[in-house]
Design an enzyme around this catalytic site. Structure first.
Site, PDB file in Angstrom:
ATOM      1  N   ARG A  56       3.452   9.886  -2.587  1.00 36.76           N
ATOM      2  CA  ARG A  56       3.550   9.169  -1.307  1.00 36.76           C
ATOM      3  C   ARG A  56       3.735  10.178  -0.168  1.00 36.76           C
ATOM      4  NH1 ARG A  56       9.612   6.969  -0.360  1.00 36.76           N
ATOM      5  NH2 ARG A  56      10.725   8.381  -1.754  1.00 36.76           N
TER       6      ARG A  56
ATOM      7  N   GLU B 155       2.665  -9.163   5.679  1.00 39.95           N
ATOM      8  CA  GLU B 155       1.572  -8.476   4.996  1.00 39.95           C
ATOM      9  C   GLU B 155       0.220  -9.164   5.157  1.00 39.95           C
ATOM     10  OE1 GLU B 155       5.366  -7.066   3.328  1.00 39.95           O
ATOM     11  OE2 GLU B 155       4.531  -9.097   3.561  1.00 39.95           O
TER      12      GLU B 155
ATOM     13  N   LEU C  16      -8.843 -20.476   5.033  1.00 40.08           N
ATOM     14  CA  LEU C  16      -8.249 -20.833   6.319  1.00 40.08           C
ATOM     15  C   LEU C  16      -6.974 -20.059   6.633  1.00 40.08           C
ATOM     16  CD1 LEU C  16      -8.861 -24.691   6.263  1.00 40.08           C
ATOM     17  CD2 LEU C  16     -10.096 -22.959   7.565  1.00 40.08           C
TER      18      LEU C  16
ATOM     19  N   HIS D 161     -20.227 -29.640   6.344  1.00 37.02           N
ATOM     20  CA  HIS D 161     -19.105 -30.264   7.050  1.00 37.02           C
ATOM     21  C   HIS D 161     -19.523 -30.637   8.475  1.00 37.02           C
ATOM     22  CE1 HIS D 161     -17.434 -27.742   3.852  1.00 37.02           C
ATOM     23  NE2 HIS D 161     -16.368 -28.517   3.851  1.00 37.02           N
TER      24      HIS D 161
ATOM     25  N   ASP E 250      15.810   0.149  -7.721  1.00 37.43           N
ATOM     26  CA  ASP E 250      15.532  -0.993  -6.844  1.00 37.43           C
ATOM     27  C   ASP E 250      15.134  -2.240  -7.620  1.00 37.43           C
ATOM     28  OD1 ASP E 250      16.210   0.186  -4.487  1.00 37.43           O
ATOM     29  OD2 ASP E 250      14.163   0.638  -3.861  1.00 37.43           O
TER      30      ASP E 250
ATOM     31  N   PHE F 203       3.971  -5.488  -2.440  1.00 33.32           N
ATOM     32  CA  PHE F 203       3.880  -6.426  -1.326  1.00 33.32           C
ATOM     33  C   PHE F 203       2.445  -6.672  -0.881  1.00 33.32           C
ATOM     34  CE2 PHE F 203       8.241  -4.512  -0.129  1.00 33.32           C
ATOM     35  CZ  PHE F 203       8.837  -5.203  -1.180  1.00 33.32           C
TER      36      PHE F 203
END
Length: 612
Positions: free
Chosen positions: A312, A360, A118, A30, A417, A385
């Site tokens: 967790r 995120e 990018l 490039h 949920d 996520f």
């Protein structure tokens, strides 16, 4: 000053010549995007930046990130002109045995982070700037060169918001506004004011300039360096292909090398001669004393035998203990810290915790930046996520980052949920990362131990944690080496081996009791390390149990634990039956969902009977 400008202008010419000739030699690349940014890079590398040419990892070097990674030939040319690599090496661009790849990677020592996908450079720079300002408390600056087209990426604006929030006056971005994307004109073309207004709205100092005029470039850099409490974005109007008449501001030259022969000769003639005897005074950084200390062992887990704790929760406790044992550990979260339980680290070590909010891509990118400055970042959010930041996760492998990811709320076991919150693809995601480690603890003891194991491992580690509270299975003295597994139940009469981890291990243990009462013995293996996998133990167990394995997982069947087991044993003639979540889940109680999707105690009992 006039002498300096003359020197920098000639250096820019040299950079253009090297970029044209190296891409022509390679037959690809490039060059036009290199030509547009050559004046800016000349001003940065040979005037504004401070760096030790003998030490790429000097902790107080100014950092440079080429977010528009396709301009890699320009980057390599700058290091050649700085005397860091031989000019002759530029002719090896893009060759299979060259460190000068088509887009920058850390195979070249002076490239700290891989770029080319990018929109990621500003997040990477943000992580490095956080380290400099808040952790090392050094005075290095981070310069990020972006293309105008990549500012359409949402990750750029995630980073823009966080850089302003954290008052990163040591972060300086430069947008190369050459108005030409890959296939057409960019969204705002040469509208410098709009770019400035957009970043100003995010709390940045902005400076619009002619990116080919050193009378504007140099004062802009000085103003950026003088900023207090604000990051700076320099918005530079340039021309793609600058200096070569048949390339300058012309369409259809993106990603095309100038052909050797008449075309190359004409380009080099227009650019003018290459001068190799230009005196350069690169300012070296001032020394800085980075305090180091040897990590110590983490405090052992402490749970009552009858206690129930979610993995967790074990992650949060283990992370806080690790923070005490290893001062290089830092934590980042995406506004889920009271669910991932990384808040326990924040409460103990607030100076080493960074809230990234609900962004995120930037969460991961900033973590990579911190990792490349010698920290061990633990990046946590819901497992579901992390898929938003998967391109950044993918690039963290190419950057060879020592980074740890933690995904909580995995699987249908989170309950009411519903499916949008259920991580059901995450094992597959991380198994696909080269040399990545995938860990899936089944109780809080294992979770704590695996947090510490992750820190001791150099490279990418993913820790999968669950929402429901589950029984403590292991003693505080138990160890969980990466690449191992635990044989939880075993007898000489086992008919089949059940391999599982996480919440479904507890379902398998209940199935074991039911089947034992009916005279059917099964072996149970806790596959806490899904990658790398303990194929030897799995094969030995299968051979002793009629060459048959049943896998159970709170994950989709594609790419999960079952596929990992199958890959490990299939060539040996072992039969593998997979129980996994199929279809799109729905809201419901965890036990109902485990039953509905065929990974419950009852489903395991039935599958064993079918197989036996």
């Amino acid at each position: 000053m006039d002498t300096l400008k003359k020197l920098l202008k000639q250096k820019a010419t040299n950079l253009r010549i090297h970029s044209i000739t190296s891409t022509s030699e390679a037959g690809s690349g490039h060059p036009t995007t290199c030509l547009s940014a050559a004046d800016i890079v000349s001003a940065l590398f040979f005037h504004a930046m401070r760096y030790d040419c003998t030490d790429a990892q000097n902790p107080n070097n100014d950092r440079f990130i080429l977010s528009k990674g396709h301009a890699a030939p320009l980057l390599y040319a700058a290091y050649a002109e700085a005397g860091i690599i031989p000019v002759d090496d530029l002719a090896t661009l893009r060759q299979i045995d060259s460190i000068l790849e088509g887009h920058p990677t850390p195979r070249f020592d002076w490239t700290e982070v891989a770029t080319g996908s990018l929109g990621q450079g500003l997040s990477l720079g943000l992580g490095m700037a956080l380290n400099g300002k808040y952790l090392d408390k050094s005075n290095y600056r981070v310069y990020v060169l972006l293309g105008d087209g990549e500012t359409a990426e949402g990750g750029v604006w995630e980073a823009a918001a966080l850089a302003s929030h954290y008052k990163l006056d040591n972060l300086i971005g430069i947008i190369d506004v050459n108005a030409l994307g890959q296939s057409q004109r960019t969204m705002y073309a040469f509208d410098i004011d709009t770019y400035c207004q957009r970043f100003e709205a995010f709390g940045w100092q902005t400076i619009g300039i002619d990116g080919h005029d050193f009378n504007e470039i140099l004062p802009a850099l000085e103003k950026a360096k003088a900023s207090t409490d604000k990051p700076t974005m320099i918005v530079a109007k340039t021309y793609k292909g600058k200096g070569v008449s048949f390339l300058e501001n012309e369409d259809n030259w993106h990603g095309k090398a100038v052909e050797k022969g008449e075309q190359l000769d004409k380009a080099l003639e227009e650019l003018g001669p290459l001068h190799t005897d230009i005196p350069v005074q690169i300012q070296t950084p001032s020394p800085i004393d980075i305090k180091t200390s040897t990590p110590t062992a983490c405090e052992p887990p402490k749970y009552a035998p009858d206690e129930e704790v979610a993995t967790r929760g074990g992650y949060g406790i283990g992370l806080a203990k690790l923070g005490k044992a290893n001062p290089n550990v830092v934590a980042l979260d995406g506004d889920t810290k009271n669910s991932t339980y990384s808040e326990q680290f924040m409460e103990s070590y607030p100076d080493r915790f960074f809230e990234m909010f609900i962004a995120e891509q930037n969460l991961v990118g900033a973590g990579i930046g911190l990792a490349k400055r010698g920290k061990i970042p633990y990046v946590s959010t819901f497992a579901a996520f992390l898929s938003r930041g998967y391109d950044q996760i993918r690039m963290s492998a190419i950057s060879q980052a020592n980074i740890k990811y933690a995904g909580s709320h995995c699987g249908v076991s989170i309950g009411e949920d519903g499916p949008s919150q259920m991580g059901l693809e995450d094992i597959a995601m991380f198994r696909a990362i080269p040399d990545g480690v995938v860990l899936y603890p089944s109780d809080a003891v294992a979770a704590e131990r695996l947090v510490a194991e992750a820190a001791a491992h150099e490279g990418i580690v993913y820790i999968r944690t669950s929402r429901p509270k589950t029984a403590i299975l292991y003693d505080a003295t138990d160890s969980f080496p990466i690449g191992g597994c635990k044989i939880v139940k075993k007898s000489d009469n086992d008919k089949v081996t059940v391999v599982t981890a996480g919440v479904t291990l507890h379902e398998a243990l209940k199935a074991h009791e039911i089947l034992a009462a009916e005279g059917i013995a099964i072996r149970i293996i806790d596959l806490y390390s899904i990658k790398p996998i303990d194929a030897e133990t799995l094969l030995a167990a299968a051979v002793e149990t009629n060459d048959t394995i049943i896998t159970v997982e709170d994950h989709y069947p594609e790419g999960g634990l079952g596929d990992a087991v199958l890959d490990a044993v299939a060539t040996e003639g072992i039969r593998v039956h997979k129980l996994a979540v199929t279809g799109i889940p729905r809201s419901g109680k965890p036990d109902e969902l485990l039953e509905l999707h065929g990974i419950s105690t009852n489903a395991i009992v039935q599958k064993v009977k079918d197989v036996v």
